[in-house]
Design an enzyme around this catalytic site. Structure first.
Site, PDB file in Angstrom:
ATOM      1  N   GLU A 184      -3.473   7.524  -4.056  1.00 27.87           N
ATOM      2  CA  GLU A 184      -3.414   6.213  -3.390  1.00 27.87           C
ATOM      3  C   GLU A 184      -3.208   5.104  -4.414  1.00 27.87           C
ATOM      4  O   GLU A 184      -3.880   5.082  -5.446  1.00 27.87           O
ATOM      5  CB  GLU A 184      -4.706   5.963  -2.609  1.00 27.87           C
ATOM      6  CG  GLU A 184      -4.728   4.627  -1.877  1.00 27.87           C
ATOM      7  CD  GLU A 184      -6.075   4.355  -1.217  1.00 27.87           C
ATOM      8  OE1 GLU A 184      -6.175   4.547   0.006  1.00 27.87           O
ATOM      9  OE2 GLU A 184      -7.026   3.968  -1.941  1.00 27.87           O
ATOM     10  N   TYR A 205       0.860  -1.196   0.000  1.00 26.41           N
ATOM     11  CA  TYR A 205       0.000   0.000   0.000  1.00 26.41           C
ATOM     12  C   TYR A 205       0.887   1.234   0.000  1.00 26.41           C
ATOM     13  O   TYR A 205       1.869   1.314   0.745  1.00 26.41           O
ATOM     14  CB  TYR A 205      -0.896   0.009   1.240  1.00 26.41           C
ATOM     15  CG  TYR A 205      -1.765   1.243   1.367  1.00 26.41           C
ATOM     16  CD1 TYR A 205      -3.035   1.274   0.807  1.00 26.41           C
ATOM     17  CD2 TYR A 205      -1.316   2.380   2.043  1.00 26.41           C
ATOM     18  CE1 TYR A 205      -3.839   2.403   0.920  1.00 26.41           C
ATOM     19  CE2 TYR A 205      -2.106   3.512   2.154  1.00 26.41           C
ATOM     20  CZ  TYR A 205      -3.362   3.518   1.591  1.00 26.41           C
ATOM     21  OH  TYR A 205      -4.148   4.638   1.690  1.00 26.41           O
TER      22      TYR A 205
END
Length: 393
Positions: free
Chosen positions: A204, A116
């Protein structure tokens, strides 16, 4: 302002962030053309809506999954046909869901590991923050709740920029091999450059992946931009998809009003974001539920107030209106005049409570009193909030 995944990945490529090759289609006729741009082999079919959780979503026709792995192009065309034009419901769309109007085909990548990576503003520190985790492909909120030790954050000094030692530290936190780290480092720096130069609010990648060949790729992309900086980026404004936005929010932007639709029954018309938040809090305190965040700003005109009332009344859930104005720069009488004209124009039949305080408040209250309209006055914010909650109940 949010953009679609395929648009975000086009920006990634522009700034040197590697992504799997992809192509879009907005009709079944375009499926063949789009797929012809990709090599033979496994294909990912991805519904494009402004909401997360697409892979776990359910379509209104009963078909499950807005993101599908397909063994070949023929299967990809079949899957895409079941998605396009149908409403996808996810945890983030609410029960109404969103209609899928664009399909994004990408080459299916071989995945060794998932990570992530995000960049956003840390408001407490007033600095950009890079957030990383080895738990890619999982909702980051779940990771933060259950295993917070697996999340690492780096704050960037905006006067200096992203330092080399910080990039190396992030690579180390991922636990990458030397070959993978060599590819990850420029990706991280390129992503930060994109965040900074486009005035993004958030970038993101979930998941960021490594492949058996040592590649590091952005498998997904979620990007939002600071609305206040869009005047500097007409090329980004051109990416705006009005079909994905609330019609009331679109209308508000045309009148320079800050409006966010909520799911309550008491509409708020307020000047100043801080006062708007306090207004919503006090409505909740007295047992009501706000229907919107609506900030007319510090110098709203009569025309903006009228436009605000029309937008509020466009929401069928609204059962009452609370106008809460503190006049600093704002002239309370301008607001009062706008309220009176708006009520007369729209023929308001819902309860309306108004609390005015500050600059030229006496004239504002006199304008309301002389109007002959059924407008309830609040002596204080608490008094006004309690009155509108009771009237709506």
């Amino acid at each position: 302002m949010n953009i679609h995944e395929y648009q975000a990945k086009a920006l990634f490529e522009k700034f040197g962030v590697p992504v799997p090759k992809g192509a879009t289609a907005t009709s079944e006729e375009e499926f063949v053309t789009a797929l012809a741009q990709l090599p033979d082999g496994p294909i990912m079919v991805k519904s494009q809506i402004h909401a997360g959780g697409r892979g776990k979503g359910v379509f209104s026709n009963g078909f499950k999954g807005g993101v599908k792995y397909c063994k070949n192009k023929a299967e990809a065309r079949e899957m895409a046909a079941r998605m396009l034009g149908n409403v996808l419901i996810t945890a983030q769309t609410g029960p109404a869901g969103r209609e899928v109007q664009t399909i994004y085909f990408t080459v299916a990548s071989e995945i060794k590991n998932e990570y992530y990576l995000a960049i956003l503003l840390d408001r407490a520190a007033s600095r950009p923050a890079l957030v990383v985790s080895t738990e890619g492909g999982v909702e980051i909120e779940k990771v933060a709740r259950e295993t917070p030790e697996k999340i690492f954050k780096v704050l960037v000094d905006p006067a200096y920029g992203l330092a080399d030692f910080q990039v190396r530290e992030l690579v180390l936190r991922f636990g990458l091999s030397p070959a993978e780290g060599k590819n990850a480092a420029p990706l991280i720096r390129s992503l930060f450059n994109m965040y900074w130069e486009t005035d993004a609010a958030m970038v993101e990648i979930n998941p960021l992946i490594t492949t058996p060949a040592g590649q590091v790729l952005a498998l997904d992309a979620k990007v939002s931009f600071d609305d206040n900086a869009l005047f500097r980026h007409p090329e980004i404004v051109a990416l705006r998809d009005l079909n994905e936005e609330d019609s009331k929010e679109i209308e508000a932007s045309r009148h320079a009003l800050s409006y966010i639709a909520l799911d309550g029954t008491i509409a708020c018309l307020v000047n100043g974001a801080g006062l708007a938040m306090s207004t919503m809090d006090i409505i909740k305190h007295f047992g009501g539920s706000p229907a919107n965040f609506l900030d007319v700003g510090g110098g709203a005109s009569k025309e903006q107030v009228i436009a605000a009332f029309k937008i509020i009344l466009g929401d069928p859930r609204v059962k009452g209106i609370f106008v809460n104005i503190f006049g600093g720069i704002m002239d309370c009488n301008v607001i009062a005049t706008g309220i009176v004209e708006a009520v007369k124009k729209v023929g308001l039949k819902l309860p309306l409570v108004v609390r005015l305080e500050g600059n030229n408040v006496a004239a504002g209250k006199a304008t309301l009193a002389k109007s002959g309209l059924t407008i309830v006055s609040g002596d204080s914010m608490a008094d006004a909030a309690e009155k509108i909650v009771k009237l709506v109940a």
